[in-house]
Scaffold this motif. Structure first.
Motif, PDB file in Angstrom:
ATOM      1  N   HIS A   1       0.851  -1.195   0.000  1.00 31.15           N
ATOM      2  CA  HIS A   1       0.000   0.000   0.000  1.00 31.15           C
ATOM      3  C   HIS A   1       0.883   1.240   0.000  1.00 31.15           C
ATOM      4  CE1 HIS A   1      -3.523   2.458   0.907  1.00 31.15           C
ATOM      5  NE2 HIS A   1      -2.880   2.965   1.958  1.00 31.15           N
TER       6      HIS A   1
ATOM      7  N   HIS B   1       5.091   0.348   4.806  1.00 28.67           N
ATOM      8  CA  HIS B   1       3.964   0.013   5.675  1.00 28.67           C
ATOM      9  C   HIS B   1       4.355  -1.109   6.637  1.00 28.67           C
ATOM     10  CE1 HIS B   1      -0.103  -0.745   6.992  1.00 28.67           C
ATOM     11  NE2 HIS B   1      -0.641   0.022   6.072  1.00 28.67           N
TER      12      HIS B   1
ATOM     13  N   ASP C   1      -3.729  -0.326   6.412  1.00 27.99           N
ATOM     14  CA  ASP C   1      -4.420  -0.442   5.127  1.00 27.99           C
ATOM     15  C   ASP C   1      -3.856  -1.574   4.274  1.00 27.99           C
ATOM     16  OD1 ASP C   1      -5.910   1.721   5.903  1.00 27.99           O
ATOM     17  OD2 ASP C   1      -5.082   3.121   4.437  1.00 27.99           O
ATOM     18  N   THR C   2      -3.307  -2.598   4.906  1.00 29.10           N
ATOM     19  CA  THR C   2      -2.789  -3.744   4.145  1.00 29.10           C
ATOM     20  C   THR C   2      -3.861  -4.798   3.968  1.00 29.10           C
ATOM     21  OG1 THR C   2      -0.509  -3.331   4.827  1.00 29.10           O
ATOM     22  CG2 THR C   2      -1.030  -5.554   4.074  1.00 29.10           C
TER      23      THR C   2
ATOM     24  N   CYS D   1      -8.221  -6.038   0.598  1.00 30.58           N
ATOM     25  CA  CYS D   1      -6.866  -5.570   0.889  1.00 30.58           C
ATOM     26  C   CYS D   1      -6.729  -4.149   0.367  1.00 30.58           C
ATOM     27  CB  CYS D   1      -5.806  -6.474   0.263  1.00 30.58           C
ATOM     28  SG  CYS D   1      -5.636  -6.331  -1.531  1.00 30.58           S
ATOM     29  N   GLY D   2      -5.668  -3.476   0.776  1.00 34.95           N
ATOM     30  CA  GLY D   2      -5.473  -2.094   0.385  1.00 34.95           C
ATOM     31  C   GLY D   2      -5.056  -1.940  -1.071  1.00 34.95           C
ATOM     32  N   ARG D   3      -5.282  -0.757  -1.598  1.00 29.20           N
ATOM     33  CA  ARG D   3      -4.774  -0.440  -2.934  1.00 29.20           C
ATOM     34  C   ARG D   3      -3.252  -0.379  -2.902  1.00 29.20           C
ATOM     35  NH1 ARG D   3      -7.944   2.025  -7.058  1.00 29.20           N
ATOM     36  NH2 ARG D   3     -10.160   2.162  -6.522  1.00 29.20           N
ATOM     37  N   ILE D   4      -2.654  -0.628  -4.032  1.00 27.52           N
ATOM     38  CA  ILE D   4      -1.201  -0.586  -4.146  1.00 27.52           C
ATOM     39  C   ILE D   4      -0.805   0.779  -4.703  1.00 27.52           C
ATOM     40  CG2 ILE D   4       0.825  -1.677  -5.164  1.00 27.52           C
ATOM     41  CD1 ILE D   4      -0.972  -4.227  -5.449  1.00 27.52           C
TER      42      ILE D   4
ATOM     43  N   MET E   1       2.891  -6.676  -2.278  1.00 29.81           N
ATOM     44  CA  MET E   1       1.643  -6.739  -1.516  1.00 29.81           C
ATOM     45  C   MET E   1       1.238  -8.187  -1.277  1.00 29.81           C
ATOM     46  SD  MET E   1      -0.534  -4.823   0.008  1.00 29.81           S
ATOM     47  CE  MET E   1      -2.118  -4.028   0.097  1.00 29.81           C
TER      48      MET E   1
ATOM     49  N   ARG F   1      -6.524  -7.664  -7.872  1.00 30.62           N
ATOM     50  CA  ARG F   1      -6.385  -6.285  -7.400  1.00 30.62           C
ATOM     51  C   ARG F   1      -6.734  -5.302  -8.518  1.00 30.62           C
ATOM     52  NH1 ARG F   1      -7.365  -3.465  -3.148  1.00 30.62           N
ATOM     53  NH2 ARG F   1      -8.482  -2.335  -4.769  1.00 30.62           N
TER      54      ARG F   1
END
Length: 254
Positions: free
Chosen positions: A111, A115, A128-129, A135-138, A146, A248
């Motif tokens: 992310h 992180h 935010d992982t 899952c979080g945005r990259i 990620m 994703r």
């Protein structure tokens, strides 16, 4: 006895409070106002601040909190966060005796590049992982990075409580159902989440076990998930990381 509770902030953030007796530590205080209100209303003393990454909705309230409570601030050594005076990296321990916690720091970049997460005593604060159902945005890392981070979290004990930083669960599960519509555990979870949100209640924390059953980003070995990812990407996907990357990308436009 130690207690963990959420302070809602902004539109959908959760700032987590770890409390024992009259002492409290907070995780990712992007907004000082609701934290100060809760600490004051409950008669608590702030003893530490933990941050997972540099985004403003996770660190924006730290300066104001420090003006009232000059406490240690832990955060990722690999990111430039000027309020952090205790930089930590993968494998470091964070001991907070006032609230009776002993965390291990985990590298969960993706992310953001640096992180981190805090894991220990049955709890995971993952910023935010990993989200409930997603899952979080990259933004800064790579899909491979990620995926490696999520794989690391997936190895934690199944009963680990997952304290993520946003209320995204309902939207995440709508995507999960598009990926894996026949997953009975996922269907049941989506119904339960809809009921919680209709009642104005939070859907987190989750657990690692629940995520392994229902979160498509942790289920890239499932034949149904692989087939859905291949169907979206339109081509062959070689290995778990490529399946994850396709999912994703799909979620980004879902």
């Amino acid at each position: 006895m130690r207690e963990i509770f959420a302070i809602p902030a902004f539109h959908d953030n959760y700032i987590w409070v770890i409390r024992k007796g009259m002492s409290a530590a907070v995780v990712d205080p992007g907004d000082a106002g609701p934290v100060k209100e809760a600490i004051t209303r409950l008669g608590l003393t702030l003893t530490a601040i933990l941050t997972t990454h540099h985004h403003a909705d996770h660190v924006g309230g730290v300066d104001e909190l420090l003006a009232s409570w000059p406490v240690p601030v832990y955060g990722p050594a690999a990111e430039s966060i000027n309020v952090v005076d205790h930089p930590v990296t993968h494998g470091d321990r964070v001991r907070l005796p006032d609230v009776d916690v002993d965390f291990v720091v985990l590298d969960v970049g993706g992310h953001t590049l640096g992180h981190i997460a805090y894991s220990g005593q049955g709890a995971l604060f993952c910023g935010d992982t990993l989200f409930a159902g997603g899952c979080g945005r990259i933004f800064e890392g790579t899909a491979s990075q990620m995926w490696n981070s999520l794989t690391r979290l997936a190895t934690l004990p199944g009963d680990t409580q997952v304290y993520c930083a946003h209320e995204y669960t309902a939207a995440n599960l709508r995507f999960a159902l598009a990926v894996e519509p026949a997953n009975a555990a996922l269907q049941q979870r989506a119904q339960a989440v809809d009921q919680l949100r209709a009642a104005g209640l939070p859907t987190v924390p989750s657990t690692i076990a629940v995520e392994l059953e229902t979160n498509p980003f942790l289920r890239v070995k499932s034949p149904e998930v692989i087939a859905a990812a291949v169907g979206y990407s339109g081509g062959e996907l070689l290995g778990d990381a490529e399946v994850f990357s396709a999912l994703r990308d799909w979620k980004n436009v879902f």
